[in-house]
Design a protein around this motif. Structure first.
Motif, mmCIF file in Angstrom:
data_model
loop_
_atom_site.group_PDB
_atom_site.id
_atom_site.type_symbol
_atom_site.label_atom_id
_atom_site.label_comp_id
_atom_site.label_asym_id
_atom_site.label_seq_id
_atom_site.Cartn_x
_atom_site.Cartn_y
_atom_site.Cartn_z
ATOM 1 N N PRO A 99 -37.715 10.241 -10.345
ATOM 2 C CA PRO A 99 -38.947 9.452 -11.098
ATOM 3 C C PRO A 99 -40.145 10.134 -11.186
ATOM 4 N N PHE A 100 -40.457 10.746 -9.868
ATOM 5 C CA PHE A 100 -41.842 11.621 -9.967
ATOM 6 C C PHE A 100 -41.802 12.475 -11.152
ATOM 7 N N PHE A 101 -40.718 13.080 -11.728
ATOM 8 C CA PHE A 101 -40.878 14.176 -12.640
ATOM 9 C C PHE A 101 -40.303 13.579 -13.977
ATOM 10 N N GLU A 115 -41.294 14.745 3.464
ATOM 11 C CA GLU A 115 -42.350 15.810 3.946
ATOM 12 C C GLU A 115 -43.552 14.824 3.882
ATOM 13 N N THR A 116 -43.649 13.629 2.804
ATOM 14 C CA THR A 116 -44.941 13.169 2.816
ATOM 15 C C THR A 116 -45.142 12.258 4.044
ATOM 16 N N SER A 117 -44.003 11.457 4.521
ATOM 17 C CA SER A 117 -44.204 10.644 5.785
ATOM 18 C C SER A 117 -44.207 11.359 6.797
ATOM 19 N N PRO A 176 -54.877 12.944 3.056
ATOM 20 C CA PRO A 176 -54.031 12.403 2.591
ATOM 21 C C PRO A 176 -52.835 13.372 2.077
ATOM 22 N N ALA A 177 -51.544 13.025 2.334
ATOM 23 C CA ALA A 177 -50.535 14.081 2.093
ATOM 24 C C ALA A 177 -50.535 14.637 0.591
ATOM 25 N N ALA A 178 -50.954 13.617 -0.324
ATOM 26 C CA ALA A 178 -50.879 14.073 -1.637
ATOM 27 C C ALA A 178 -52.458 13.885 -2.131
ATOM 28 N N GLY A 179 -53.314 14.923 -1.750
ATOM 29 C CA GLY A 179 -54.640 14.831 -1.674
ATOM 30 C C GLY A 179 -55.303 15.135 -3.275
ATOM 31 N N VAL A 180 -54.251 15.589 -4.229
ATOM 32 C CA VAL A 180 -54.662 15.882 -5.425
ATOM 33 C C VAL A 180 -53.556 15.118 -6.418
ATOM 34 N N LEU A 181 -53.775 14.553 -7.433
ATOM 35 C CA LEU A 181 -52.579 14.027 -8.163
ATOM 36 C C LEU A 181 -52.879 14.740 -9.640
ATOM 37 N N SER A 182 -51.974 14.948 -10.508
ATOM 38 C CA SER A 182 -52.119 15.491 -11.628
ATOM 39 C C SER A 182 -51.520 14.821 -12.711
ATOM 40 N N LYS A 183 -52.252 14.529 -13.804
ATOM 41 C CA LYS A 183 -51.475 13.572 -15.066
ATOM 42 C C LYS A 183 -51.444 14.375 -16.193
ATOM 43 N N THR A 184 -50.785 13.980 -17.045
ATOM 44 C CA THR A 184 -50.885 14.737 -18.520
ATOM 45 C C THR A 184 -51.531 13.711 -19.325
ATOM 46 N N LEU A 239 -56.673 6.336 -2.806
ATOM 47 C CA LEU A 239 -55.607 6.558 -3.242
ATOM 48 C C LEU A 239 -54.344 7.363 -2.614
ATOM 49 N N PRO A 240 -54.187 6.938 -1.590
ATOM 50 C CA PRO A 240 -53.042 7.859 -0.816
ATOM 51 C C PRO A 240 -51.472 7.694 -1.512
ATOM 52 N N PHE A 241 -51.469 6.520 -2.139
ATOM 53 C CA PHE A 241 -50.112 6.370 -2.572
ATOM 54 C C PHE A 241 -50.252 6.332 -4.292
ATOM 55 N N ARG A 266 -43.759 0.784 0.513
ATOM 56 C CA ARG A 266 -43.708 -0.224 1.305
ATOM 57 C C ARG A 266 -42.607 0.532 2.383
ATOM 58 N N MET A 267 -41.536 1.155 1.733
ATOM 59 C CA MET A 267 -40.511 1.726 2.816
ATOM 60 C C MET A 267 -41.293 2.765 3.760
ATOM 61 N N ALA A 268 -42.269 3.770 3.133
ATOM 62 C CA ALA A 268 -42.965 4.559 4.028
ATOM 63 C C ALA A 268 -43.773 3.894 4.952
ATOM 64 N N GLN A 269 -44.388 2.808 4.743
ATOM 65 C CA GLN A 269 -45.295 2.018 5.587
ATOM 66 C C GLN A 269 -44.324 1.591 6.891
ATOM 67 N N MET A 270 -43.165 1.105 6.380
ATOM 68 C CA MET A 270 -42.408 0.520 7.330
ATOM 69 C C MET A 270 -41.599 1.582 8.285
ATOM 70 N N GLN A 271 -41.437 2.696 7.780
ATOM 71 C CA GLN A 271 -40.724 3.710 8.726
ATOM 72 C C GLN A 271 -41.782 4.363 9.468
ATOM 73 N N MET A 272 -43.023 4.598 9.051
ATOM 74 C CA MET A 272 -44.004 4.962 9.742
ATOM 75 C C MET A 272 -44.367 4.005 10.985
HETATM 76 C C1 HEM Z 1 -46.573 8.458 3.449
HETATM 77 C C2 HEM Z 1 -45.277 8.613 2.879
HETATM 78 C C3 HEM Z 1 -45.682 8.854 1.328
HETATM 79 C C4 HEM Z 1 -47.067 8.930 0.484
HETATM 80 C C5 HEM Z 1 -48.299 9.294 1.082
HETATM 81 C C6 HEM Z 1 -46.516 9.089 -0.969
HETATM 82 C C7 HEM Z 1 -47.376 9.236 -1.808
HETATM 83 C C8 HEM Z 1 -47.002 9.321 -3.269
HETATM 84 C C9 HEM Z 1 -47.939 9.603 -4.356
HETATM 85 C C10 HEM Z 1 -49.598 9.904 -4.110
HETATM 86 C C11 HEM Z 1 -47.183 9.357 -5.426
HETATM 87 C C12 HEM Z 1 -47.615 9.639 -6.849
HETATM 88 C C13 HEM Z 1 -48.419 8.336 -7.196
HETATM 89 C C14 HEM Z 1 -49.357 8.419 -8.597
HETATM 90 O O1 HEM Z 1 -49.006 9.276 -9.313
HETATM 91 O O2 HEM Z 1 -49.999 7.567 -8.861
HETATM 92 C C15 HEM Z 1 -45.717 9.100 -5.127
HETATM 93 C C16 HEM Z 1 -44.986 8.810 -5.916
HETATM 94 C C17 HEM Z 1 -43.538 8.578 -5.663
HETATM 95 N N1 HEM Z 1 -43.173 8.386 -4.371
HETATM 96 FE FE1 HEM Z 1 -44.178 8.491 -2.600
HETATM 97 N N2 HEM Z 1 -45.168 8.791 -0.965
HETATM 98 C C18 HEM Z 1 -44.594 8.625 0.472
HETATM 99 C C19 HEM Z 1 -43.313 8.031 0.607
HETATM 100 C C20 HEM Z 1 -42.485 7.901 -0.086
HETATM 101 C C21 HEM Z 1 -41.127 7.376 0.215
HETATM 102 C C22 HEM Z 1 -40.655 7.090 1.522
HETATM 103 C C23 HEM Z 1 -40.221 7.458 -0.985
HETATM 104 C C24 HEM Z 1 -38.974 7.073 -1.343
HETATM 105 C C25 HEM Z 1 -38.149 7.086 -0.636
HETATM 106 C C26 HEM Z 1 -41.190 7.829 -2.050
HETATM 107 C C27 HEM Z 1 -40.898 8.009 -3.391
HETATM 108 C C28 HEM Z 1 -41.727 8.112 -4.678
HETATM 109 C C29 HEM Z 1 -41.260 8.063 -5.869
HETATM 110 C C30 HEM Z 1 -39.877 8.127 -6.323
HETATM 111 C C31 HEM Z 1 -42.585 8.402 -6.601
HETATM 112 C C32 HEM Z 1 -42.537 8.689 -8.087
HETATM 113 C C33 HEM Z 1 -42.996 7.393 -8.868
HETATM 114 C C34 HEM Z 1 -43.250 7.338 -10.236
HETATM 115 O O3 HEM Z 1 -43.554 8.398 -10.790
HETATM 116 O O4 HEM Z 1 -42.883 6.426 -10.765
HETATM 117 N N3 HEM Z 1 -42.184 8.267 -1.484
HETATM 118 N N4 HEM Z 1 -45.730 9.024 -3.806
#
Ligand code: HEM
Length: 510
Positions: free
Chosen positions: A125-127, A312-314, A373-381, A443-445, A456-462
């Motif tokens: 889903p990220f890509f 890696e993020t968590s 922040p683990a994702a300190g830069v976000l990039s959109k098109t 905006l860390p997430f 929420r999964m990340a928060q729970m496991q951390m």
């Molecule tokens: C501390 C841990 C985490 C951080 C800091 C983090 C951070 C982020 C950020 C910044 C994005 C991009 C959001 C945006 O573009 O607005 C993202 C997307 C995403 N993350 Fe995480 N994340 C974490 C943990 C997780 C975990 C545990 C999972 C799943 C098991 C996960 C699954 C995803 C997915 C699938 C996306 C893409 C969502 C989309 O584009 O619809 N992340 N995350």
């Protein structure tokens, strides 16, 4: 052809190439000038403004944060990502426009992986984009709903016991253990992915080699090299060109490994009488209820998504939280008191409700993510031509295809929005104070419809990992940690401090 003619042809070709680069560079520089948008100075032909990334003197987060800080006055700043124009947003209202209000015009992450070269990533889903994104996102939203999280937390609890047992074993009879936090927490998060995700033994707390294990394969995915960093930069700057060259993010070996792992898990589960309750099973059941045959490729993509997006993020975030706790004993003590009190109300058992009650721990995690922040830069098109108007009256007609950069770390550390931003102060996120936080400066997430679906999964496991540690041990900073923390410029996109974060873990005296 004699040698002098050959040399003349080569020389002529070189001169033409240099002239071409100079011409394209001048055009690219004029791109922002013609639009009246201030631009980051110091661009060079071919590489634009990202020479420090290529020379590995900066990583992506430190570079973009520097551009953010050096251009205080304007709401937007143009830069050249190689020869492609990219727009850095410095105004939280513009961030809101792009991530929320006009999301439909900026609905893709600026990292197009191709279906042909990266079939597994293109379903992550990220890509992914369009219908594939909507379908994948829907499934993951369900997978991480409160009901499902309650089940996943059961596996996470078992992993937090493994973490405790590992620390105890390393301590033996000693009263202090020196550990590197990223290493410690990477073991925890990888085991969580293996157990809660796929119902597998991850061997993450085992230092012996386990050929073909998830641990060994993950190390191959996440170990950055100069070559993989360069490929990443090129794919980000030239998605279409990278596609033609057949660049893929995921090495073939890893692609094959995960496909056969998924086939193996499906085979084993066919022979089982009691159905499992993990992420893998849920994804299999969802495929079945939609009346589809289990598609190995989709299943493998989900499995990989759980690992790649979450592991890696968590673990990076957890290591910075551990650093904050070790450096600030008062905050650590307060967090421990909360852990002890909440656990005692829950039969000394980590469960979903108990983790939800740990609100001071949330404040600590948020403050760590604000600073690091683990994702300190976000990039959109930009997916449709859109006009952006900044707080300073700047107007930019953004063309479809333009890269939009959200400088998360820059915004989260800007004195305009945060008093004494360099100070670690979890009180910023207390119930009363968090009302004063300017929207879209934390905006860390991410934000909006593409916000992290695993948040929420990340928060729970951390929180489960921190609960296990704080309940029994104290953390003290070791002099081996190089202060102030400096992000390793050779580690491409993730913020890993040079030399690592070293702490002493000591058992608490009762
Ligand atoms: C501390 C841990 C985490 C951080 C800091 C983090 C951070 C982020 C950020 C910044 C994005 C991009 C959001 C945006 O573009 O607005 C993202 C997307 C995403 N993350 Fe995480 N994340 C974490 C943990 C997780 C975990 C545990 C999972 C799943 C098991 C996960 C699954 C995803 C997915 C699938 C996306 C893409 C969502 C989309 O584009 O619809 N992340 N995350």
């Amino acid at each position: 052809m004699d040698i002098s003619t050959i040399l003349a042809v080569i020389l002529g070709g070189l001169i033409l190439l240099i002239l071409y680069f100079l011409w394209t560079h001048q055009n690219a520089k004029n791109y922002w000038k013609y639009r009246g948008i201030p631009q980051v100075p110091g661009s060079h032909p071919v590489v634009g403004n990202i020479l420090p990334l290529i020379r590995q003197t900066h990583n992506l987060i430190t570079l973009i944060t520097e551009f953010y800080e050096k251009n205080q006055k304007s709401s937007m700043v143009g830069m050249l990502h190689m020869m492609n124009p990219a727009l850095i947003l410095r105004d939280p209202e513009l961030v809101k426009t792009v991530m929320q209000v006009e999301f439909h015009n900026f609905n893709e992450n600026h990292f197009l992986v191709s279906m042909e070269n990266d079939p597994l990533f293109s379903k992550n889903p990220f890509f992914s984009t369009g219908e594939a994104w909507i379908a994948g996102r829907k499934r993951l939203t369900y997978a991480f709903s409160s009901m499902r999280l309650k089940i996943l937390v059961e596996s996470i609890r078992a992993v937090s016991h493994k973490l405790d047992a590992y620390i105890l074993k390393q301590l033996k009879d000693k009263n202090s253990l020196e550990v590197e936090l990223k290493d410690l927490f990477a073991r925890f998060t990888l085991e969580a992915v293996a157990n809660a995700g796929f119902g597998l033994e991850g061997f993450s707390f085992d230092d012996e080699k386990h050929p073909g294990s998830l641990k060994e394969m993950s190390a191959k995915i996440f170990q950055p090299s100069t070559l993989s960093n360069m490929k990443f930069i090129l794919m980000l700057a030239f998605p279409n060109f990278s596609k033609i060259l057949g660049f893929s993010l995921l090495p073939q070996e890893i692609d094959r490994y995960f496909r056969s792992l998924v086939k193996e898990i499906i085979k084993v589960r066919k022979g089982e009488t009691v159905p499992r309750n993990d992420f893998f099973q849920l994804m299999t059941d969802l495929e079945k209820t939609e009346g589809e045959e289990i598609d190995i490729e989709s299943m493998t993509a989900y499995v990989l998504s759980f690992l790649i997006d979450g592991y890696e993020t968590s673990s990076t975030t957890l290591s910075f939280v551990g650093f904050g706790l070790a450096k600030h004993p008062d905050a650590q003590e307060r967090a421990r008191e909360e852990v002890k009190s909440v656990l005692s109300n829950h039969n000394n058992t980590i469960n979903y409700d108990c983790l939800k009650e740990l609100t001071y721990m949330d404040q600590i995690i948020n403050e760590s993510m604000r600073l690091y922040p683990a994702a300190g830069v976000l990039s959109k098109t930009c997916t449709k031509d859109t006009q952006l108007k900044g707080f300073d009256g700047l107007i930019c007609d953004v063309e479809k295809g333009t890269q939009i950069i959200i400088p998360v770390k820059g915004l989260q550390n800007d004195p305009k929005y945060w008093k004494d931003p360099e100070i670690f102060d979890p009180e910023r996120f207390s119930k009363e104070n968090s009302k004063d936080i300017t929207k879209y400066t934390f905006l860390p997430f991410g934000e909006g419809p593409r916000q992290c679906v695993g948040m929420r999964m990340a928060q729970m496991q951390m929180k489960a990992a921190l609960t296990a540690v704080l309940d029994k041990y104290s953390l003290e900073l070791s002099p081996r940690t190089r202060l102030p923390l400096t992000i390793d410029p050779q580690q491409g996109i993730m913020p890993n401090p040079l030399g690592g974060i070293w702490v002493y873990i000591k058992p608490l005296r009762h």
